[in-house]
Design a protein around this motif. Structure first.
Motif, PDB file in Angstrom:
ATOM      1  N   TYR A  53     -38.442 -22.226 -24.108  1.00  0.00           N
ATOM      2  CA  TYR A  53     -38.340 -22.579 -22.680  1.00  0.00           C
ATOM      3  C   TYR A  53     -37.892 -24.043 -22.550  1.00  0.00           C
ATOM      4  O   TYR A  53     -37.276 -24.333 -21.732  1.00  0.00           O
ATOM      5  N   LEU A  54     -38.908 -24.881 -23.107  1.00  0.00           N
ATOM      6  CA  LEU A  54     -38.434 -26.291 -23.169  1.00  0.00           C
ATOM      7  C   LEU A  54     -37.211 -26.695 -23.029  1.00  0.00           C
ATOM      8  O   LEU A  54     -36.618 -27.398 -22.392  1.00  0.00           O
ATOM      9  N   LYS A  55     -36.403 -25.853 -24.115  1.00  0.00           N
ATOM     10  CA  LYS A  55     -35.075 -26.412 -24.360  1.00  0.00           C
ATOM     11  C   LYS A  55     -34.009 -25.928 -23.272  1.00  0.00           C
ATOM     12  O   LYS A  55     -33.180 -26.458 -22.993  1.00  0.00           O
ATOM     13  N   LEU A  56     -34.594 -24.704 -22.833  1.00  0.00           N
ATOM     14  CA  LEU A  56     -33.729 -24.085 -21.577  1.00  0.00           C
ATOM     15  C   LEU A  56     -34.061 -25.084 -20.496  1.00  0.00           C
ATOM     16  O   LEU A  56     -33.112 -25.307 -19.642  1.00  0.00           O
ATOM     17  N   ALA A  57     -35.380 -25.408 -20.308  1.00  0.00           N
ATOM     18  CA  ALA A  57     -35.477 -26.504 -19.064  1.00  0.00           C
ATOM     19  C   ALA A  57     -34.755 -27.657 -19.305  1.00  0.00           C
ATOM     20  O   ALA A  57     -34.362 -28.110 -18.303  1.00  0.00           O
ATOM     21  N   ASP A  58     -34.656 -28.139 -20.361  1.00  0.00           N
ATOM     22  CA  ASP A  58     -33.957 -29.551 -20.551  1.00  0.00           C
ATOM     23  C   ASP A  58     -32.620 -29.318 -20.215  1.00  0.00           C
ATOM     24  O   ASP A  58     -31.922 -30.228 -19.564  1.00  0.00           O
ATOM     25  N   ASN A  59     -32.014 -28.136 -20.761  1.00  0.00           N
ATOM     26  CA  ASN A  59     -30.561 -27.796 -20.209  1.00  0.00           C
ATOM     27  C   ASN A  59     -30.397 -27.687 -18.764  1.00  0.00           C
ATOM     28  O   ASN A  59     -29.392 -28.144 -18.106  1.00  0.00           O
ATOM     29  N   LEU A  60     -31.286 -27.003 -18.128  1.00  0.00           N
ATOM     30  CA  LEU A  60     -31.321 -26.894 -16.618  1.00  0.00           C
ATOM     31  C   LEU A  60     -31.370 -28.185 -15.902  1.00  0.00           C
ATOM     32  O   LEU A  60     -30.384 -28.496 -14.973  1.00  0.00           O
ATOM     33  N   TRP A  61     -32.305 -28.971 -16.394  1.00  0.00           N
ATOM     34  CA  TRP A  61     -32.505 -30.232 -15.756  1.00  0.00           C
ATOM     35  C   TRP A  61     -30.932 -31.107 -15.936  1.00  0.00           C
ATOM     36  O   TRP A  61     -30.748 -31.881 -14.896  1.00  0.00           O
ATOM     37  N   ALA A  62     -30.426 -31.253 -17.211  1.00  0.00           N
ATOM     38  CA  ALA A  62     -29.330 -31.761 -17.571  1.00  0.00           C
ATOM     39  C   ALA A  62     -28.250 -31.177 -16.522  1.00  0.00           C
ATOM     40  O   ALA A  62     -27.493 -32.056 -15.923  1.00  0.00           O
ATOM     41  N   ASP A  63     -28.104 -29.975 -16.274  1.00  0.00           N
ATOM     42  CA  ASP A  63     -27.221 -29.366 -15.440  1.00  0.00           C
ATOM     43  C   ASP A  63     -27.199 -30.214 -14.009  1.00  0.00           C
ATOM     44  O   ASP A  63     -26.350 -30.343 -13.343  1.00  0.00           O
ATOM     45  N   LEU A  64     -28.649 -29.960 -13.354  1.00  0.00           N
ATOM     46  CA  LEU A  64     -28.872 -30.425 -12.232  1.00  0.00           C
ATOM     47  C   LEU A  64     -28.432 -32.062 -12.033  1.00  0.00           C
ATOM     48  O   LEU A  64     -27.955 -32.482 -11.052  1.00  0.00           O
ATOM     49  N   GLU A  65     -28.823 -32.966 -12.992  1.00  0.00           N
ATOM     50  CA  GLU A  65     -28.609 -34.085 -13.133  1.00  0.00           C
ATOM     51  C   GLU A  65     -26.978 -34.446 -12.973  1.00  0.00           C
ATOM     52  O   GLU A  65     -26.306 -35.443 -12.279  1.00  0.00           O
ATOM     53  N   GLY A  66     -26.100 -33.498 -13.754  1.00  0.00           N
ATOM     54  CA  GLY A  66     -24.716 -33.450 -13.839  1.00  0.00           C
ATOM     55  C   GLY A  66     -24.142 -33.103 -12.328  1.00  0.00           C
ATOM     56  O   GLY A  66     -23.246 -33.690 -11.937  1.00  0.00           O
ATOM     57  N   GLU A  67     -24.981 -32.201 -11.524  1.00  0.00           N
ATOM     58  CA  GLU A  67     -24.393 -32.032 -10.363  1.00  0.00           C
ATOM     59  C   GLU A  67     -24.836 -33.142  -9.396  1.00  0.00           C
ATOM     60  O   GLU A  67     -24.127 -33.522  -8.512  1.00  0.00           O
ATOM     61  N   MET A  68     -25.898 -33.906  -9.568  1.00  0.00           N
ATOM     62  CA  MET A  68     -26.366 -35.076  -8.766  1.00  0.00           C
ATOM     63  C   MET A  68     -25.207 -35.926  -8.972  1.00  0.00           C
ATOM     64  O   MET A  68     -24.725 -36.874  -8.032  1.00  0.00           O
ATOM     65  N   ALA A  69     -24.687 -36.405 -10.512  1.00  0.00           N
ATOM     66  CA  ALA A  69     -23.803 -37.288 -10.523  1.00  0.00           C
ATOM     67  C   ALA A  69     -22.524 -36.908  -9.500  1.00  0.00           C
ATOM     68  O   ALA A  69     -21.759 -37.787  -9.536  1.00  0.00           O
ATOM     69  N   GLU A  70     -22.064 -35.598  -9.598  1.00  0.00           N
ATOM     70  CA  GLU A  70     -20.879 -35.431  -9.040  1.00  0.00           C
ATOM     71  C   GLU A  70     -21.023 -35.573  -7.484  1.00  0.00           C
ATOM     72  O   GLU A  70     -20.109 -36.066  -6.809  1.00  0.00           O
TER      73      GLU A  70
END
Length: 149
Positions: A99-116
């Motif tokens: 779950y922590l790995k999944l959460a880290d991936n979801l947070w990275a996706d959200l950070e990418g969207e913020m960068a966009e």
């Protein structure tokens, strides 16, 4: 324009809401922010329910309820404490670590969207500024991620 603390709080809330929406879309258990803080706390250690409650800033009873939910869903396991018969250690299971790995991936996706949304250079500047501020306030002894109730 809102003051920085309000903007940070609203941004954190918006990111958290998006994160939990994605967890629901995936079909995971009804995990709440408090669960996430427990996952992060247990990432590098096992801990007692009392330790978890102190970390979260909640009563032992509230921490025990959170641990019971995570145990029921298979994210943590409870082990006997070696010196205190009344206490148990709580540790992440393989499912909890996954779950922590999944959460880290979801947070990275959200950070990418913020960068966009704001630009990668702006996001890098924000991250550098926030890191510098935390270093200014706490020095090299950075506090762990804890809830702000």
């Amino acid at each position: 324009m809102d003051p920085v603390p309000a903007l940070l709080a609203m941004t954190y809330r918006a990111l958290g809401d998006q994160f939990h929406d994605r967890l629901r879309q995936i079909g995971l258990e009804p995990l709440r922010p408090a669960h996430g803080y427990v996952f992060r706390f247990l990432k590098e250690r096992r801990a007692t329910t009392v330790d978890i409650g102190a970390h979260l800033g909640v009563t032992k009873q509230a921490a025990a309820k959170i641990v019971a939910e995570l145990d029921e869903w298979g994210y943590v396991l409870r082990e006997p404490h070696p010196t205190d018969r009344r206490a148990q250690y709580v540790a992440l299971t393989t499912k909890g670590r996954d779950y922590l790995k999944l959460a880290d991936n979801l947070w990275a996706d959200l950070e990418g969207e913020m960068a966009e949304a704001i630009g990668a250079a702006t996001l890098d500047t924000v991250k550098q500024g926030l890191t510098a501020y935390l270093r200014h306030v706490h020095g090299d002894d950075q506090p762990g991620l804890r809830p702000v109730w």
